[in-house]
Design a protein around this motif. Structure first.
Motif, mmCIF file in Angstrom:
data_model
loop_
_atom_site.group_PDB
_atom_site.id
_atom_site.type_symbol
_atom_site.label_atom_id
_atom_site.label_comp_id
_atom_site.label_asym_id
_atom_site.label_seq_id
_atom_site.Cartn_x
_atom_site.Cartn_y
_atom_site.Cartn_z
ATOM 1 N N GLN A 90 0.799 -1.207 0.000
ATOM 2 C CA GLN A 90 0.000 0.000 0.000
ATOM 3 C C GLN A 90 0.838 1.265 0.000
ATOM 4 O OE1 GLN A 90 -3.363 0.184 2.548
ATOM 5 N NE2 GLN A 90 -3.739 -2.000 2.505
ATOM 6 N N ASP A 111 -8.329 4.169 3.220
ATOM 7 C CA ASP A 111 -7.904 3.333 2.096
ATOM 8 C C ASP A 111 -8.977 3.135 1.024
ATOM 9 O OD1 ASP A 111 -5.307 2.884 2.998
ATOM 10 O OD2 ASP A 111 -5.937 1.209 4.271
ATOM 11 N N SER A 151 -6.768 1.694 -1.428
ATOM 12 C CA SER A 151 -5.490 2.386 -1.491
ATOM 13 C C SER A 151 -4.922 2.193 -2.902
ATOM 14 C CB SER A 151 -4.549 1.885 -0.404
ATOM 15 O OG SER A 151 -3.349 2.608 -0.392
#
Length: 339
Positions: free
Chosen positions: A21, A256, A305
């Protein structure tokens, strides 16, 4: 023909890669465009497959900034080199597109319908964002039109695999010809409303492409409603199409989860389309190209994300040549993930 098995496999891999991420991750994408994705048609622009890679944000003084600096020294683009407010990324891509007439059951070429053609290509994009509100994209592509692009093999082998009828007229396809394209475009992200984490924005766009494959000028806009719209500027597409890009930046996300519904329109003034005009230096099948072509697009995007993103859309494309019986509907599906 639809490469469903490839798409499903990569989608599964993208879920497995969900742990990556960080914004400095390497991002990979698979885009499928097909006229039979959401309909039963198999005609005209019938198949497009594109694989892409997006680099992490380049270091301000890294060696990969050299192409930006070189171009910026020659043209009034890519200004303020090295500014933290102007992140840069490089994308590379490869793909194949396939074009056929409406009636693929006969071997004889129809002078009133577009010719068979395949187009295999690779290329690279220089992408620079300015102040989280404007994206520049300079893209160069090179490839091959004709039998060497393996359009006949890709279409008919897949049709045989799924038990569908094969296309009979590939013996009359366009001849082999190297192809090059250079594209420059700008996209602006203009927030309109934001309430309780949900927002609406509009993404106007202007650009032009020159080359012996396509030459056209384009303008349009995309309107989006959802969450975390600042991650991108709309979905990537296979040219010619409503402008999007491989660009994605998760550095400024609020949480996210991101998603948006979108609708857009683009108009193009077409000066050349090899898949309608025929080969540049040899006699070949051709039709009378229309100068003005438009796309209407609508779809949805969902992402977590920068770990995984999936986009589905449908495109209504106006007639591209005189005698075309009806507009085309093109389905698109894409997945992108980071490692």
């Amino acid at each position: 023909m639809l490469t469903r098995s490839i798409f499903v496999a990569v989608a599964a891999l993208s879920v497995a890669a969900g742990a990556a991420q960080a914004d400095d991750a390497h991002r990979f994408g698979l885009l499928e465009e097909n006229d039979s994705l959401y309909t039963s048609y198999d005609r005209h622009y019938t198949q497009g497959l594109r694989l892409s890679y997006l680099s992490p944000d380049l270091a301000a003084r890294g060696s990969l900034n050299a192409p930006f600096d070189l171009v910026g020294g020659l043209l009034p683009i890519f200004s303020d080199a090295g500014s933290a407010a102007r992140p840069r990324r490089i994308a590379v891509f490869l793909g194949q597109s396939i074009f056929t007439p409406q009636n693929t059951a006969v071997a004889a070429a129809d002078s009133r319908d577009r010719p068979y053609a395949g187009w295999a290509y690779l290329g690279a994009s220089l992408l620079q964002e300015s102040n989280r509100g404007m994206l520049e994209n300079l893209e160069f592509g090179i490839g091959l039109v004709g039998p060497g692009a393996l359009g006949k093999m890709a279409q008919n082998d897949f049709h045989q695999f799924i038990g569908a009828d094969t296309a009979k007229g590939w013996s009359g396809q366009l001849h082999n010809e190297p192809g090059v394209m250079l594209t420059y475009e700008r996209l602006w992200r203009l927030p309109l409303v934001e309430v309780a984490g949900l927002g609406v924005d509009i993404v106007p766009q202007l650009g032009a492409t020159i080359g012996n494959v396509f030459t056209y000028g384009a303008g349009g806009a995309l309107i989006r409603f959802g969450r975390n719209l600042q991650a991108d500027y709309g979905p990537a597409r296979i040219r010619p199409a409503l402008s999007g890009s491989d660009y994605f930046d998760s550095a400024h996300l609020d949480g996210d989860l991101g998603f948006y519904a979108f609708a857009g329109v683009q108009g193009r003034v077409v000066g050349h389309n090899i898949f309608l005009d025929g080969n540049t230096f040899r006699d070949s099948p051709n039709v009378e190209r229309k100068i003005f072509v438009g796309d209407l697009q609508a779809g949805v995007s969902v992402f977590w994300s920068n770990a995984v993103q999936m986009i589905f859309s449908a495109v209504h494309r106006t007639s591209e040549f005189d005698g075309q019986r009806s507009p085309d509907v093109i389905g698109t599906a894409s997945v992108a993930f980071s490692l």
